[in-house]
Motif scaffolding. Structure first.
Motif, short mmCIF file in Angstrom:
data_model
loop_
_atom_site.label_atom_id
_atom_site.label_comp_id
_atom_site.label_asym_id
_atom_site.label_seq_id
_atom_site.Cartn_x
_atom_site.Cartn_y
_atom_site.Cartn_z
N UNK A 244 0.84 -1.20 0.00
CA UNK A 244 0.00 0.00 0.00
C UNK A 244 0.88 1.25 0.00
N UNK A 245 0.42 2.28 -0.70
CA UNK A 245 1.05 3.59 -0.67
C UNK A 245 0.02 4.58 -0.14
N UNK A 272 4.95 6.38 1.93
CA UNK A 272 4.01 7.44 2.27
C UNK A 272 4.40 8.72 1.53
N UNK A 273 3.39 9.42 1.03
CA UNK A 273 3.62 10.71 0.39
C UNK A 273 3.46 11.80 1.44
N UNK A 274 4.45 12.69 1.53
CA UNK A 274 4.44 13.70 2.60
C UNK A 274 4.47 15.13 2.08
N UNK A 275 4.07 15.33 0.83
CA UNK A 275 4.08 16.68 0.28
C UNK A 275 3.95 16.64 -1.22
N UNK A 283 9.97 6.00 2.76
CA UNK A 283 9.70 4.60 3.08
C UNK A 283 8.92 4.59 4.40
N UNK A 284 7.95 3.71 4.52
CA UNK A 284 7.12 3.66 5.73
C UNK A 284 7.80 2.80 6.80
N UNK A 287 7.75 1.77 13.34
CA UNK A 287 8.20 2.23 14.66
C UNK A 287 8.37 3.75 14.69
N UNK A 288 8.92 4.30 13.62
CA UNK A 288 9.11 5.75 13.57
C UNK A 288 7.74 6.46 13.56
N UNK A 289 6.77 5.86 12.84
CA UNK A 289 5.44 6.47 12.79
C UNK A 289 4.78 6.39 14.16
N UNK A 290 4.96 5.29 14.88
CA UNK A 290 4.41 5.17 16.23
C UNK A 290 5.00 6.25 17.14
N UNK A 291 6.30 6.50 17.00
CA UNK A 291 6.94 7.57 17.78
C UNK A 291 6.29 8.92 17.51
N UNK A 292 6.04 9.19 16.24
CA UNK A 292 5.46 10.48 15.87
C UNK A 292 4.03 10.61 16.38
N UNK A 293 3.27 9.53 16.30
CA UNK A 293 1.88 9.55 16.79
C UNK A 293 1.84 9.85 18.28
#
Length: 444
Positions: A244-245, A272-275, A283-284, A287-293
């Motif tokens: 998934x993207x 993930x598209x970020x802009x 790249x998704x 763990x990094x996304x969990x940190x940000x959440x």
């Protein structure tokens, strides 16, 4: 990114603040708020319930160390479970073929064409591939022209055939063209389609069967929330896609799609598209996304972006200048340009632990450095190289030339001097990322 859910989770964990131990009562109260935060973020109901039940089970009965509060322990458990929920580890794209073929799928307006260009740019710069973009959207007006524009932006060739109306044949022709041209990566951009449109779903299934791609990606607009998850299920049942993207994640403050989609379709989120920029693709990393959440920032991604933009030789020369106290406004301006290349200023600041909450109501756009640049550009070359020359009369001229005030010029010079001092202090350290903190106050 995820501002809404981050705020609500933060409030939920405050329920445990001051408690000396974890009990069924206070955990239940906290997790009720966590579940509510997840549902408000448009997370699938079953996913939200299973998630909070798992966290509760792991939290109860755990001994809280004297150095760890119940709230800290629950946050740690929640972070671990969020990471698992989103897939655990990052999943690479399969680029093993020669040429390796990637087929795009998704709804109209999900961002497939733009992402195709971003992916081509990513594979070219970071994987050393020679990509070809293939225009297989024969329905949307100007779709082929749009892909050519995207290809030109990233310096990648585009194959199209406006005389041919069969996307299956265009895809096959594109792959043959890539082989003849010695291009080892083919990205097939297809038309957007509804999952309920049987004819269109059959068409993309035919394209897949005809070209046998190494990778089928489902591109989805993350801002559609739970609808994104439902659409992913429908597409996966027909295509059995590989990953998934999530596009437009920078505009999604809820995050429901990112938290639900892996669990529901059992397929990894790969990018993930970020802009809007062509390099705004990540790249998704779950763990990094969990940190940000959870408001913990993402220093690893920040450092990686910095390393991509900073030339090693340039950094070495800069460190020498800093050590000799010769850092000047020319270097300062160059440093700003490098930061701007790293992406959205607000997104970058959000990667610094603690900065996300501090900035949640701040409006920092991509022109955040505009005033600073105008002031520096109004200086003479000699003034940039020798900042100590800037006296009162020169400040007046600089302010007039940049359309700013003397107070703004004074503020910039003060910030510059503070940055210079801090950089000198750090001159013996390899990691220069602390400099980022100096830029948080530089707004127009």
């Amino acid at each position: 990114m995820f501002e809404s859910i981050s705020d609500k989770l933060d409030r939920a964990f405050k329920v445990l603040k001051g408690h000396g131990q974890i009990t069924e009562v206070n955990v239940a109260e906290t997790l009720k708020e966590v579940r509510r935060a997840l549902l408000d973020a448009d997370v699938n109901f079953k996913v939200a319930k299973t998630f909070t039940d798992t966290v509760k089970e792991k939290a109860l009965g755990q001994n809280v160390l004297t150095s760890v509060t119940p709230g800290q322990l629950l946050i740690k458990i929640t972070k671990d479970e969020l990471t698992k929920l989103m897939g655990g580890d990052a999943t690479d794209i399969n680029i093993s073929g020669n040429p390796s073929v990637v087929l795009m799928s998704g709804l109209q307006g999900s961002g497939k064409t733009t992402f195709s260009g971003k992916l081509a740019n990513f594979l070219k710069k970071k994987k050393g591939k020679k990509p070809l973009l293939v225009a297989c959207d024969v329905y949307r007006p100007a779709a082929i022209d749009q892909l050519h524009v995207v290809g030109e932006q990233v310096g990648v060739e585009v194959y199209s055939n406006k005389e041919q109306k069969d996307p299956v044949k265009i895809a096959q022709e594109g792959i043959e063209f890539a082989k003849k041209q010695g291009l080892n990566m083919v990205i097939i951009d297809t038309a957007g389609r509804l999952a309920v449109d049987e004819k269109m779903m059959n068409e993309i299934a035919e394209i897949k069967n005809a070209i046998n791609p190494q990778e089928v990606l489902f591109v989805v607009d993350s801002m559609t929330g739970q609808d994104a998850v439902n659409t992913a299920k429908a597409f996966n049942s027909r295509l059995n896609f590989d990953g998934v993207v999530l596009t437009k994640l920078d505009g999604d403050t809820r995050g429901g799609a990112a938290l639900s989609i892996r669990k529901v379709v059992d397929k990894p989120i790969k990018f993930i598209g970020t802009g809007e920029k062509m390099d705004a693709l990540d790249v998704f990393y779950p763990e990094r996304m969990a940190d940000r959440i959870l408001g913990m920032g993402d220093v690893v991604s920040l450092v990686e972006r910095a390393q991509e933009q900073y030339d090693a030789e340039k950094v070495r020369k800069l460190q020498k200048k800093i050590a000799k106290n010769q850092f000047n406004f020319e270097d300062f301006m160059d440093h700003i340009q490098q930061i701007k290349k790293m992406g959205s200023v607000k997104d970058l600041m959000g990667m610094i632990p603690g900065m996300g909450k501090a900035m949640k109501n701040m409006d920092i756009d991509d022109d955040a450095f505009k005033g600073v640049e105008a002031i520096i550009q109004s200086m003479t070359v000699q003034e940039r190289v020798q900042p100590e020359l800037i006296n009162s009369s020169r400040k007046k001229r600089i302010a007039s030339g940049s359309g700013t005030t003397i107070q703004e010029v004074n503020r910039l010079i003060k910030q510059f001097e503070e940055t210079r001092k801090m950089m000198r202090m750090m001159s013996n350290k390899k990691n220069m990322m602390g400099m980022m903190n100096q830029f948080k106050g530089m707004r127009r």
